[in-house]
Design a protein around this motif. Structure first.
Motif, PDB file in Angstrom:
ATOM      1  N   ALA A  16       0.853  -1.179   0.000  1.00 20.92           N
ATOM      2  CA  ALA A  16       0.000   0.000   0.000  1.00 20.92           C
ATOM      3  C   ALA A  16       0.890   1.231   0.000  1.00 20.92           C
ATOM      4  CB  ALA A  16      -0.909   0.000   1.222  1.00 20.92           C
ATOM      5  N   GLY A  17       0.412   2.291  -0.683  1.00 16.67           N
ATOM      6  CA  GLY A  17       1.230   3.492  -0.776  1.00 16.67           C
ATOM      7  C   GLY A  17       0.423   4.749  -0.992  1.00 16.67           C
ATOM      8  N   LEU A  18       1.140   5.872  -0.929  1.00 12.32           N
ATOM      9  CA  LEU A  18       0.557   7.192  -1.132  1.00 12.32           C
ATOM     10  C   LEU A  18       1.200   7.854  -2.334  1.00 12.32           C
ATOM     11  CD1 LEU A  18       0.558   8.574   2.532  1.00 12.32           C
ATOM     12  CD2 LEU A  18      -1.301   7.402   1.316  1.00 12.32           C
ATOM     13  N   ALA A  49      -3.679   2.431   6.639  1.00 11.87           N
ATOM     14  CA  ALA A  49      -2.725   2.577   7.744  1.00 11.87           C
ATOM     15  C   ALA A  49      -1.336   2.131   7.290  1.00 11.87           C
ATOM     16  CB  ALA A  49      -3.188   1.774   8.959  1.00 11.87           C
ATOM     17  N   ALA A  50      -1.282   1.053   6.531  1.00  5.45           N
ATOM     18  CA  ALA A  50       0.003   0.574   6.003  1.00  5.45           C
ATOM     19  C   ALA A  50       0.614   1.594   5.052  1.00  5.45           C
ATOM     20  CB  ALA A  50      -0.183  -0.765   5.296  1.00  5.45           C
ATOM     21  N   ALA A  51      -0.215   2.212   4.211  1.00  5.78           N
ATOM     22  CA  ALA A  51       0.287   3.225   3.275  1.00  5.78           C
ATOM     23  C   ALA A  51       0.924   4.379   4.030  1.00  5.78           C
ATOM     24  CB  ALA A  51      -0.844   3.721   2.378  1.00  5.78           C
ATOM     25  N   ARG A  52       0.278   4.826   5.092  1.00  9.42           N
ATOM     26  CA  ARG A  52       0.817   5.922   5.909  1.00  9.42           C
ATOM     27  C   ARG A  52       2.114   5.498   6.606  1.00  9.42           C
ATOM     28  NH1 ARG A  52      -1.999  10.331   7.248  1.00  9.42           N
ATOM     29  NH2 ARG A  52      -1.238  10.273   9.403  1.00  9.42           N
ATOM     30  N   ARG A  53       2.120   4.298   7.166  1.00 12.66           N
ATOM     31  CA  ARG A  53       3.313   3.789   7.852  1.00 12.66           C
ATOM     32  C   ARG A  53       4.484   3.663   6.886  1.00 12.66           C
ATOM     33  NH1 ARG A  53       5.109  -1.022   7.525  1.00 12.66           N
ATOM     34  NH2 ARG A  53       3.116  -2.001   7.000  1.00 12.66           N
ATOM     35  N   GLU A  54       4.217   3.084   5.731  1.00 14.91           N
ATOM     36  CA  GLU A  54       5.282   2.876   4.748  1.00 14.91           C
ATOM     37  C   GLU A  54       5.815   4.197   4.201  1.00 14.91           C
ATOM     38  OE1 GLU A  54       7.062   0.326   3.750  1.00 14.91           O
ATOM     39  OE2 GLU A  54       6.032  -1.109   5.036  1.00 14.91           O
ATOM     40  N   VAL A  62      -3.322   2.068  -3.659  1.00 12.17           N
ATOM     41  CA  VAL A  62      -2.756   3.415  -3.555  1.00 12.17           C
ATOM     42  C   VAL A  62      -3.855   4.442  -3.295  1.00 12.17           C
ATOM     43  CG1 VAL A  62      -1.585   5.240  -4.888  1.00 12.17           C
ATOM     44  CG2 VAL A  62      -0.712   2.899  -4.930  1.00 12.17           C
ATOM     45  N   TRP A  63      -3.491   5.447  -2.496  1.00  6.55           N
ATOM     46  CA  TRP A  63      -4.317   6.633  -2.288  1.00  6.55           C
ATOM     47  C   TRP A  63      -3.536   7.835  -2.785  1.00  6.55           C
ATOM     48  CZ3 TRP A  63      -4.397   2.480   0.757  1.00  6.55           C
ATOM     49  CH2 TRP A  63      -5.637   1.988   1.162  1.00  6.55           C
TER      50      TRP A  63
END
Length: 156
Positions: free
Chosen positions: A7-9, A54-59, A89-90
């Motif tokens: 997951a990512g941003l 949450a994973a996207a934010r953490r990563e 992705v967001w």
């Protein structure tokens, strides 16, 4: 790779024809001399029960060494990359100074077969690109996120 999830941003700034997206160049010796196909949305793997956002934010924080931006998160959905990994992705509108990035690191045996473990940055540099320039550099399986972002921005 089958069954793995990341997951990512995807940060973007501007609007209309002046949009830019932030991409990271994958670190380590395997990517050092590559440009085309070597840039990615800042992302990383996660395992349930961790939620993808949450994973996207953490990563984002692990890979760039900066807190993830606040603001409305626009879901750009999932895609399956060629190796089988599903990436979620967001998009989030934000302006980040690439000079502030302090990338996380990973360890691998290098050179292969040497028995020597070395550390490398997960992302060795970040940069802002127009969507056309980003498309030339991105991992092919992630280019769909540029199309989805463009569709979202056209609807604003």
């Amino acid at each position: 790779m089958a069954g793995k999830r990341s997951a990512g941003l995807l940060l973007f700034r501007g609007d209309g024809g002046e949009v830019e997206v932030l991409l990271g160049h994958m670190g380590g010796p395997l990517w050092a001399r590559r440009d085309a196909g070597a840039w990615s949305v800042p992302k990383g793997e996660y395992l349930p029960p961790e939620e993808p956002r949450a994973a996207a934010r953490r990563e984002f924080e692990e890979e760039l060494g900066l807190p993830p931006p606040d603001g409305p998160y626009v879901p750009l959905g999932d895609t399956r990359q060629s190796g089988g990994k599903v990436v979620t992705v967001w998009a989030v509108e934000s302006d980040l100074d690439p000079d502030r990035v302090v990338p996380g690191t990973f360890t691998m045996e290098w050179p292969r077969g040497s028995g020597e473990q070395r550390s490398f940055p997960e992302i060795d540099r970040v940069a802002w690109f127009s969507p056309d320039r980003a498309r030339e550099r991105m991992v092919a399986g992630q280019r769909v996120f540029l199309e989805r972002l463009a569709a979202h921005l056209a609807d604003r």
